[in-house]
Structures are given as structure tokens and as C-alpha cells.
Design a protein around this motif. Structure first.
Motif, PDB file in Angstrom:
ATOM      1  N   ILE A  92     -38.115   2.704  32.568  1.00 48.82           N
ATOM      2  CA  ILE A  92     -39.275   2.986  33.417  1.00 48.82           C
ATOM      3  C   ILE A  92     -40.220   3.942  32.687  1.00 48.82           C
ATOM      4  O   ILE A  92     -41.436   3.729  32.664  1.00 48.82           O
ATOM      5  CB  ILE A  92     -38.851   3.587  34.774  1.00 48.82           C
ATOM      6  CG1 ILE A  92     -38.099   2.542  35.590  1.00 48.82           C
ATOM      7  CG2 ILE A  92     -40.064   4.109  35.534  1.00 48.82           C
ATOM      8  CD1 ILE A  92     -37.462   3.087  36.852  1.00 48.82           C
ATOM      9  N   GLU A  93     -39.674   4.975  32.075  1.00 51.28           N
ATOM     10  CA  GLU A  93     -40.502   5.942  31.342  1.00 51.28           C
ATOM     11  C   GLU A  93     -41.263   5.256  30.208  1.00 51.28           C
ATOM     12  O   GLU A  93     -42.426   5.574  29.958  1.00 51.28           O
ATOM     13  CB  GLU A  93     -39.645   7.087  30.798  1.00 51.28           C
ATOM     14  CG  GLU A  93     -39.126   8.013  31.877  1.00 51.28           C
ATOM     15  CD  GLU A  93     -40.238   8.638  32.698  1.00 51.28           C
ATOM     16  OE1 GLU A  93     -41.212   9.150  32.107  1.00 51.28           O
ATOM     17  OE2 GLU A  93     -40.132   8.606  33.940  1.00 51.28           O
ATOM     18  N   LEU A 110     -33.226  -3.757  36.741  1.00 49.33           N
ATOM     19  CA  LEU A 110     -34.549  -3.167  36.930  1.00 49.33           C
ATOM     20  C   LEU A 110     -35.592  -4.275  37.039  1.00 49.33           C
ATOM     21  O   LEU A 110     -35.640  -5.170  36.195  1.00 49.33           O
ATOM     22  CB  LEU A 110     -34.882  -2.247  35.754  1.00 49.33           C
ATOM     23  CG  LEU A 110     -36.234  -1.542  35.795  1.00 49.33           C
ATOM     24  CD1 LEU A 110     -36.345  -0.628  37.014  1.00 49.33           C
ATOM     25  CD2 LEU A 110     -36.460  -0.768  34.500  1.00 49.33           C
ATOM     26  N   ARG A 120     -33.713   4.093  33.947  1.00 48.63           N
ATOM     27  CA  ARG A 120     -34.791   5.062  34.191  1.00 48.63           C
ATOM     28  C   ARG A 120     -35.559   5.363  32.904  1.00 48.63           C
ATOM     29  O   ARG A 120     -36.768   5.605  32.942  1.00 48.63           O
ATOM     30  CB  ARG A 120     -34.233   6.331  34.825  1.00 48.63           C
ATOM     31  CG  ARG A 120     -33.776   6.094  36.247  1.00 48.63           C
ATOM     32  CD  ARG A 120     -33.001   7.290  36.808  1.00 48.63           C
ATOM     33  NE  ARG A 120     -32.419   6.971  38.086  1.00 48.63           N
ATOM     34  CZ  ARG A 120     -33.008   7.143  39.254  1.00 48.63           C
ATOM     35  NH1 ARG A 120     -34.222   7.636  39.309  1.00 48.63           N
ATOM     36  NH2 ARG A 120     -32.394   6.828  40.371  1.00 48.63           N
ATOM     37  N   ARG A 175     -44.262   4.110  40.157  1.00 51.49           N
ATOM     38  CA  ARG A 175     -43.175   4.780  40.867  1.00 51.49           C
ATOM     39  C   ARG A 175     -41.913   3.940  40.954  1.00 51.49           C
ATOM     40  O   ARG A 175     -41.972   2.724  41.052  1.00 51.49           O
ATOM     41  CB  ARG A 175     -43.625   5.109  42.289  1.00 51.49           C
ATOM     42  CG  ARG A 175     -44.730   6.133  42.339  1.00 51.49           C
ATOM     43  CD  ARG A 175     -45.088   6.565  43.754  1.00 51.49           C
ATOM     44  NE  ARG A 175     -43.933   6.995  44.511  1.00 51.49           N
ATOM     45  CZ  ARG A 175     -43.600   6.462  45.685  1.00 51.49           C
ATOM     46  NH1 ARG A 175     -44.314   5.505  46.236  1.00 51.49           N
ATOM     47  NH2 ARG A 175     -42.545   6.903  46.329  1.00 51.49           N
ATOM     48  N   LEU A 176     -40.792   4.629  40.986  1.00 57.38           N
ATOM     49  CA  LEU A 176     -39.520   4.008  41.332  1.00 57.38           C
ATOM     50  C   LEU A 176     -39.430   4.052  42.848  1.00 57.38           C
ATOM     51  O   LEU A 176     -39.453   5.127  43.459  1.00 57.38           O
ATOM     52  CB  LEU A 176     -38.349   4.761  40.705  1.00 57.38           C
ATOM     53  CG  LEU A 176     -36.953   4.275  41.080  1.00 57.38           C
ATOM     54  CD1 LEU A 176     -36.754   2.811  40.696  1.00 57.38           C
ATOM     55  CD2 LEU A 176     -35.903   5.143  40.420  1.00 57.38           C
ATOM     56  N   LEU A 210     -34.762  -0.492  41.309  1.00 54.84           N
ATOM     57  CA  LEU A 210     -33.525  -0.363  40.543  1.00 54.84           C
ATOM     58  C   LEU A 210     -32.355  -0.577  41.492  1.00 54.84           C
ATOM     59  O   LEU A 210     -32.230   0.117  42.506  1.00 54.84           O
ATOM     60  CB  LEU A 210     -33.455   1.030  39.910  1.00 54.84           C
ATOM     61  CG  LEU A 210     -32.234   1.341  39.070  1.00 54.84           C
ATOM     62  CD1 LEU A 210     -32.079   0.348  37.923  1.00 54.84           C
ATOM     63  CD2 LEU A 210     -32.326   2.766  38.542  1.00 54.84           C
ATOM     64  N   SER A 242     -27.708   3.923  35.089  1.00 58.59           N
ATOM     65  CA  SER A 242     -28.934   4.251  35.792  1.00 58.59           C
ATOM     66  C   SER A 242     -29.880   5.012  34.867  1.00 58.59           C
ATOM     67  O   SER A 242     -31.099   4.798  34.883  1.00 58.59           O
ATOM     68  CB  SER A 242     -28.595   5.099  37.021  1.00 58.59           C
ATOM     69  OG  SER A 242     -29.746   5.566  37.647  1.00 58.59           O
ATOM     70  N   GLU A 243     -29.319   5.872  34.036  1.00 58.92           N
ATOM     71  CA  GLU A 243     -30.135   6.655  33.105  1.00 58.92           C
ATOM     72  C   GLU A 243     -30.863   5.758  32.118  1.00 58.92           C
ATOM     73  O   GLU A 243     -32.039   5.993  31.799  1.00 58.92           O
ATOM     74  CB  GLU A 243     -29.268   7.670  32.353  1.00 58.92           C
ATOM     75  CG  GLU A 243     -28.694   8.759  33.221  1.00 58.92           C
ATOM     76  CD  GLU A 243     -27.478   8.329  34.038  1.00 58.92           C
ATOM     77  OE1 GLU A 243     -26.872   7.272  33.738  1.00 58.92           O
ATOM     78  OE2 GLU A 243     -27.146   9.039  35.001  1.00 58.92           O
ATOM     79  N   ASP A 287     -37.892   3.865  46.493  1.00 57.76           N
ATOM     80  CA  ASP A 287     -36.652   4.063  47.235  1.00 57.76           C
ATOM     81  C   ASP A 287     -36.837   3.357  48.579  1.00 57.76           C
ATOM     82  O   ASP A 287     -37.522   3.876  49.459  1.00 57.76           O
ATOM     83  CB  ASP A 287     -36.381   5.544  47.443  1.00 57.76           C
ATOM     84  CG  ASP A 287     -35.100   5.812  48.221  1.00 57.76           C
ATOM     85  OD1 ASP A 287     -34.508   4.845  48.787  1.00 57.76           O
ATOM     86  OD2 ASP A 287     -34.681   6.974  48.278  1.00 57.76           O
ATOM     87  N   LYS A 337     -44.034   2.717  32.146  1.00 60.39           N
ATOM     88  CA  LYS A 337     -44.956   3.125  33.203  1.00 60.39           C
ATOM     89  C   LYS A 337     -46.370   3.459  32.733  1.00 60.39           C
ATOM     90  O   LYS A 337     -47.257   3.619  33.562  1.00 60.39           O
ATOM     91  CB  LYS A 337     -44.375   4.271  34.020  1.00 60.39           C
ATOM     92  CG  LYS A 337     -44.314   5.593  33.327  1.00 60.39           C
ATOM     93  CD  LYS A 337     -43.696   6.612  34.277  1.00 60.39           C
ATOM     94  CE  LYS A 337     -43.745   8.004  33.688  1.00 60.39           C
ATOM     95  NZ  LYS A 337     -43.144   8.961  34.622  1.00 60.39           N
TER      96      LYS A 337
END
Length: 82
Positions: A36-37, A7, A33, A50-51, A65, A29-30, A53, A40
């Protein structure tokens, strides 16, 4: 474990200069993430929470990520310095 999740957070300035922060390496991945929470709402990150893509987004600033297979070469070509 066959892979890890890396990350990072990137902020691209108007002139094109990029500031990348390495956040961490996670088992899933969880877990990435969840990081990130946690981050952020922090200063700086909250401006670009934002993540991203890369297959869909034009935005360059935000969390990135990537999944990396362990015990594998991920840069398999040489390079040229300009």
C-alpha cells in the motif's frame, strides 16, 4: 504459513459501479501494508489511498486487505444468478 493476506483496491463510481483491482497475495499483513505504501502515490491509487476498515468506515473506495486461512473453504454456500 497458515494464512495469506489478499490486497485489492476498489473504486466505486457515483452511479454505484465498482472497479476492483487485485493487487497481490502476501505472507504477512506487514508485507501487504508495505505494498500500500508503495502504491498509494501512483495515479488513481493516490485519489483513494486509504486502507478501508469495513467495520468502521462508510467509505467504499480504497485498499481492502483480507486474511484467508489456507486449505479452507471460504465460500460455503451456493449462489443464485439473477
Amino acid at each position: 504459513m497458515k494464512a495469506v493476506f489478499v490486497l485489492q483496491h476498489a473504486h466505486v463510481f457515483p452511479g454505484g459501479e465498482e472497479n476492483v483491482k487485485f493487487i497481490g497475495v502476501y505472507r504477512s499483513s506487514e508485507a501487504a501494508r508495505a505494498a500500500i505504501e508503495r502504491l498509494k502515490t501512483q495515479p488513481g491509487f493516490r485519489d483513494f489511498p486509504r486502507l478501508i476498515d469495513p467495520t468502521v468506515d462508510d467509505e467504499e473506495s480504497g485498499f481492502n486487505l483480507d486474511e484467508y486461512e489456507l486449505d479452507a473453504d471460504h465460500w460455503t454456500e451456493g449462489f443464485v444468478s439473477a
